[in-house]
Scaffold this motif. Structure first.
Motif, short mmCIF file in Angstrom:
data_model
loop_
_atom_site.label_atom_id
_atom_site.label_comp_id
_atom_site.label_asym_id
_atom_site.label_seq_id
_atom_site.Cartn_x
_atom_site.Cartn_y
_atom_site.Cartn_z
N LEU A 74 0.94 -1.23 -0.09
CA LEU A 74 0.04 0.12 -0.07
C LEU A 74 0.87 1.22 -0.08
N TYR A 75 2.15 1.08 0.97
CA TYR A 75 2.71 2.64 0.83
C TYR A 75 3.32 2.67 -0.51
N ASN A 76 3.83 1.80 -1.06
CA ASN A 76 4.57 2.06 -2.53
C ASN A 76 3.40 2.35 -3.70
N MET A 77 2.14 1.64 -3.70
CA MET A 77 1.18 1.97 -4.70
C MET A 77 0.61 3.10 -4.13
N ILE A 78 0.31 3.47 -3.28
CA ILE A 78 -0.22 4.85 -2.92
C ILE A 78 0.67 6.00 -3.23
N SER A 79 1.87 5.88 -2.76
CA SER A 79 3.03 6.90 -3.12
C SER A 79 2.95 7.05 -4.65
N ARG A 80 2.85 6.07 -5.58
CA ARG A 80 2.88 6.19 -6.95
C ARG A 80 1.76 6.65 -7.39
N PHE A 81 0.36 6.41 -6.66
CA PHE A 81 -0.85 7.36 -7.05
C PHE A 81 -0.83 8.43 -6.85
N LEU A 82 -0.25 8.83 -5.71
CA LEU A 82 0.09 10.29 -5.30
C LEU A 82 1.04 11.21 -6.26
N GLY A 83 1.90 10.44 -6.81
CA GLY A 83 3.00 10.85 -7.45
C GLY A 83 2.32 11.44 -8.91
N HIS A 84 1.40 10.45 -9.16
CA HIS A 84 0.86 10.72 -10.57
C HIS A 84 -0.24 11.77 -10.53
N ASN A 85 -0.81 11.97 -9.33
CA ASN A 85 -1.92 12.95 -9.35
C ASN A 85 -1.90 13.93 -8.57
N LEU A 86 -0.75 14.22 -7.67
CA LEU A 86 -0.43 15.49 -6.99
C LEU A 86 0.94 16.12 -7.55
N TYR A 87 0.88 17.28 -8.13
CA TYR A 87 1.91 18.06 -8.65
C TYR A 87 2.80 18.36 -7.45
N GLY A 88 3.88 17.84 -7.42
CA GLY A 88 4.98 18.26 -6.48
C GLY A 88 5.09 17.22 -5.28
N TYR A 89 4.33 16.10 -5.47
CA TYR A 89 4.28 15.13 -4.30
C TYR A 89 5.85 14.36 -4.51
N ALA A 90 6.48 14.21 -3.12
CA ALA A 90 7.68 13.89 -3.06
C ALA A 90 7.55 12.20 -2.44
N GLN A 91 8.10 11.24 -3.39
CA GLN A 91 8.07 9.87 -3.02
C GLN A 91 9.29 9.62 -2.39
N ILE A 92 9.32 9.57 -0.95
CA ILE A 92 10.36 9.18 -0.36
C ILE A 92 10.43 7.76 0.25
N SER A 93 11.21 6.93 0.05
CA SER A 93 11.48 5.52 0.34
C SER A 93 12.08 5.54 1.76
N GLY A 94 12.52 6.72 2.45
CA GLY A 94 12.98 6.47 3.79
C GLY A 94 12.52 7.73 4.46
N THR A 95 12.61 7.79 5.73
CA THR A 95 12.16 8.80 6.80
C THR A 95 13.38 9.54 7.17
N ILE A 96 13.10 11.14 6.97
CA ILE A 96 14.03 11.99 7.17
C ILE A 96 14.10 12.09 8.54
N VAL A 97 15.29 11.97 9.30
CA VAL A 97 15.42 12.01 10.76
C VAL A 97 16.43 13.00 11.31
N GLN A 98 16.59 13.53 12.42
CA GLN A 98 17.61 14.34 12.64
C GLN A 98 18.66 13.85 13.46
N ASN A 99 19.95 13.83 13.22
CA ASN A 99 21.08 13.08 13.94
C ASN A 99 21.48 13.85 15.04
N SER A 100 22.04 13.35 15.87
CA SER A 100 22.42 14.08 17.17
C SER A 100 23.76 14.82 16.87
N ASN A 101 24.34 14.81 15.88
CA ASN A 101 25.16 15.98 15.17
C ASN A 101 24.65 16.84 14.55
N GLY A 102 23.29 16.91 14.12
CA GLY A 102 22.46 18.07 13.40
C GLY A 102 22.50 17.66 11.89
#
Length: 699
Positions: free
Chosen positions: A190-218
């Motif tokens: 579902l994550y992959n297919m919904i991401s593809r669906f939104l990528g096709h139908n939402l201009y500017g949608y970013a398909q990120i296969s990972g999670t942006i996190v903040q490291n201890s070193n900034g």
């Protein structure tokens, strides 16, 4: 007697172990063949002892087979042990015994745990005995064996408990197995297919296969542990080597397993004996089953028609409608166990489910949400990332180099996004298939702590002015060219010629490395917009390998290295190589050339080879051209330098600018014997008047 009255039936446990003991033997054999046996077979190999990170390590040749066993045997055990409530004869027999349902279920659960856990700990014991008895070419400790046994035990219990729960809810063993694996893969799918669906139908949608996190070193990182991927136990097991299970994760699996066991007891008490052989044992699950199958079919078939229909919206809509119809037909036939499902109620249900799912898919992509037009204000943006993609793997840097706080850069990125959104609203961002396309990904770190991401693909020409302000900035080049990895403390720098693979040097002197990286960084920062887009001829490739201490524990080993194209326009870098005496070892000059021949480049001769999957090599094209057109040999070494200074890579594309020539250049081997042949293109822009006089007339 006490166990029969208050807890479970010992007779049922013994019967289950006798009937299904082969499952435990199969699990034991599989684990022994994939864990201790490969280790034992490695005895006597003349190799340096390897430290195993875990017994899931791919150094162990049985790693892939381990995953297959973990994903199949516990599910098989759950299917076979709960089979007594899915067959009418055995269901009537067991439920006629003077035993409560809780006793029956407990007995089968205990039988399953014995069949599955005993082989795991026996395998762990054999592996430990092997480790202390013989000298293995692998280094691991008793803690590693215990960790492996603990992880496998927890995962096995989870799969078994989940399979039993599904078995309580359905009435057919085959359907039970299918539903188990479908649900295990569902979050990932579902994550992959919904991401593809939104990528096709939402201009500017970013398909990120990972999670942006903040490291201890900034430093901003893109974590490979995507939460949606982790929610899929199937995918999580396959990824067990690259990302070890944490104790918190194991506790979650234990807790979820207990939840499935409790739900199994609750539902089993309410399950009717007559539901044996029925697809669904509880009617209140049917709407979820139908909607889930229809949604998956809609996304899958819609994606297929979008991809094969030229990425047209009409074809994708047709795919969604067709997917809904086929999904409903399939699920109705499974539930009713017949293909004769045509009736008025079924048609009304199909329309109702289709309308609800269609609305659920439309609302997130509609203008009501305002996703496409949403642009943050300048004062709400604390930092911004902009680059070709959203792979945010920052290194061990002293400051945050990926997310920039530069106000001018933030303003330039916001201005580019505003232009893209305005043009999209006016229908001006599609462009022609022949126009050069540009891709840019943006991540804003806002003052409320959230991260807003966007990704755009658009024709380059209409947005050139706004795009150039972003691409020429230092933060963008830092991201695009990994300039933060130029620490000046590399282990080695390898420079290899693109014209002759034998011409290669390796820098190891710390002073040379510092100077080279400083010059290289200066060259990249000085690159013009046109150079970044098209680029001059690559003289060779630069491979920089940083020291192990340059990366953090969160980063994979391959992030130590970074590569650059050694551009013809890097004059300062070429001058540094000449000053150090390295230039003659890697740079081709007229002294290294044996002969140069030229022939007009004719597009029509390439067109027959431009079918999908086909192209024509430069040598073959040169041979074809010289059969029809005049070939000229250029003898003047001064003109050879002109060719070298203005050369371009041979292009497979069928369209060639009129007046372009294909050059065949034979270069001396650095070893002194023999030669090899390379091919260059020279466009009219790179052909000087002196060179033009020596060239044959273009047809």
């Amino acid at each position: 007697m006490t166990s029969n009255r208050f807890f479970c039936s010992g007779g049922v446990i013994r019967q289950s172990l006798r009937q299904h003991g082969w499952i435990g033997l199969l699990y034991l054999a599989g684990l022994l063949f994939t864990v201790p046996l490969p280790l034992f077979m490695s005895i006597g190999n003349d190799r340096v002892p390897t430290v195993l990170r875990s017994l899931f390590d791919s150094t162990n040749s049985g790693n892939e087979s381990q995953n297959i066993i973990f994903l199949t045997i516990p599910v098989l055990a759950g299917v076979m042990l709960i089979r007594f409530i899915q067959q009418k004869g055995s269901s009537d027999l067991y439920h006629s015994l003077p035993l409560r349902r809780e006793q029956l279920l407990t007995a089968h659960l205990i039988s399953g745990l014995i069949l599955l856990l005993v082989p795991i700990w026996l395998t762990a014991g054999v592996t430990a005995l092997l480790n202390v008895s013989v000298e293995l070419p692998f280094i691991f400790h008793i803690n590693d064996i215990g960790s492996w046994a603990l992880v496998v035990s927890v995962v096995t219990i989870f799969f078994f408990a989940f399979t039993v729960f599904v078995g309580i809810c359905v009435g057919q063993s085959l359907l039970q197995a299918v539903v188990v694996y479908a649900l295990l893969l569902l979050p990932f799918f579902l994550y992959n297919m919904i991401s593809r669906f939104l990528g096709h139908n939402l201009y500017g949608y970013a398909q990120i296969s990972g999670t942006i996190v903040q490291n201890s070193n900034g430093v901003g990182l893109r974590s490979s542990n995507n939460i949606w991927h982790s929610l899929s136990p199937f995918v999580r097991i396959m990824d067990s080597l690259s990302s070890a299970f944490s104790y918190v994760e194991l506790l979650i699996y234990v807790g979820v397993s207990l939840l499935f066991v409790i739900l199994s007891y609750v539902l089993y008490r309410k399950r009717l004996v007559e539901k044996a052989t029925q697809a669904m044992a509880f009617t209140f699950f049917q709407p979820f089953f139908k909607a889930g199958v229809m949604l998956c079919a809609m996304l899958l078939i819609g994606e297929y028609f979008y991809s094969t229909g030229g990425q047209g919206r009409d074809w994708s809509i047709f795919g969604y409608v067709l997917g809904a119809i086929l999904g409903y037909i399939a699920v109705e036939m499974v539930i009713r166990k017949t293909w004769q499902i045509v009736r008025i109620r079924a048609l009304l249900e199909l329309v109702a489910y289709g309308a609800i799912l269609g609305l659920a898919m439309y609302i997130p992509t509609s203008s009501w949400i305002g996703y496409e037009e949403r642009i943050p204000t300048a004062h709400s943006v604390e930092q911004v990332y902009a680059g070709p993609n959203l792979y945010l793997d920052g290194g061990s840097t002293q400051k945050n180099l990926y997310f920039s706080q530069d106000k001018a850069f933030i303003a330039a990125v916001l201005n580019l996004q505003r232009e893209l959104v305005r043009a999209h609203s006016a229908g001006e961002t599609s462009g022609s298939n022949k126009e050069p396309q540009q891709m840019i990904s943006i991540a804003y770190r806002l003052d409320n702590g959230t991260i807003m991401t966007r990704s755009y693909t658009f024709p380059e020409r209409p947005f050139r002015a706004a795009l150039a302000k972003v691409m020429l900035s230092e933060p963008y080049k830092t991201v695009s060219y990994s300039l933060d990895k130029l620490y000046g403390k590399a282990e080695t720098i390898s420079i290899q010629s693109a014209d002759d693979n034998e011409r290669r040097i390796v820098l190891t002197d710390p002073k040379d490395i510092r100077e080279f990286e400083a010059v290289l960084k200066e060259e990249v920062l000085d690159m013009s917009y046109s150079e970044m887009q098209a680029g001059s001829y690559a003289l060779g490739n630069i491979d920089i390998l940083n020291k192990p201490s340059s990366i953090s524990a969160e980063e994979p080993e391959w992030t130590r290295s970074v590569s650059y194209n050694w551009r013809l326009s890097f004059h300062k870098l070429n001058a540094w190589l000449e000053r150090k005496g390295y230039a003659d070892k890697v740079i081709i000059t007229s002294k290294d050339i044996i002969s140069v021949r030229a022939i007009p480049m004719v597009s029509q001769e390439k067109e027959p080879y431009q079918q999908p999957g086909k192209y024509i090599e430069a040598a073959n094209l040169f041979r074809i051209l010289q059969q029809k057109y005049k070939v000229t040999t250029i003898a003047d070494p001064k003109l050879w330098n002109t060719v070298l200074d203005n050369r371009n890579d041979y292009s497979y594309g069928p369209q060639v600018e009129k007046g372009t020539y294909l050059f065949q250049v034979k270069i001396k081997s650095i070893s002194g014997s023999g030669f090899h042949t390379v091919y260059y293109l020279l466009t009219p822009k790179g052909i000087t008047s002196e060179l033009a006089k020596a060239l044959p007339t273009a047809p």
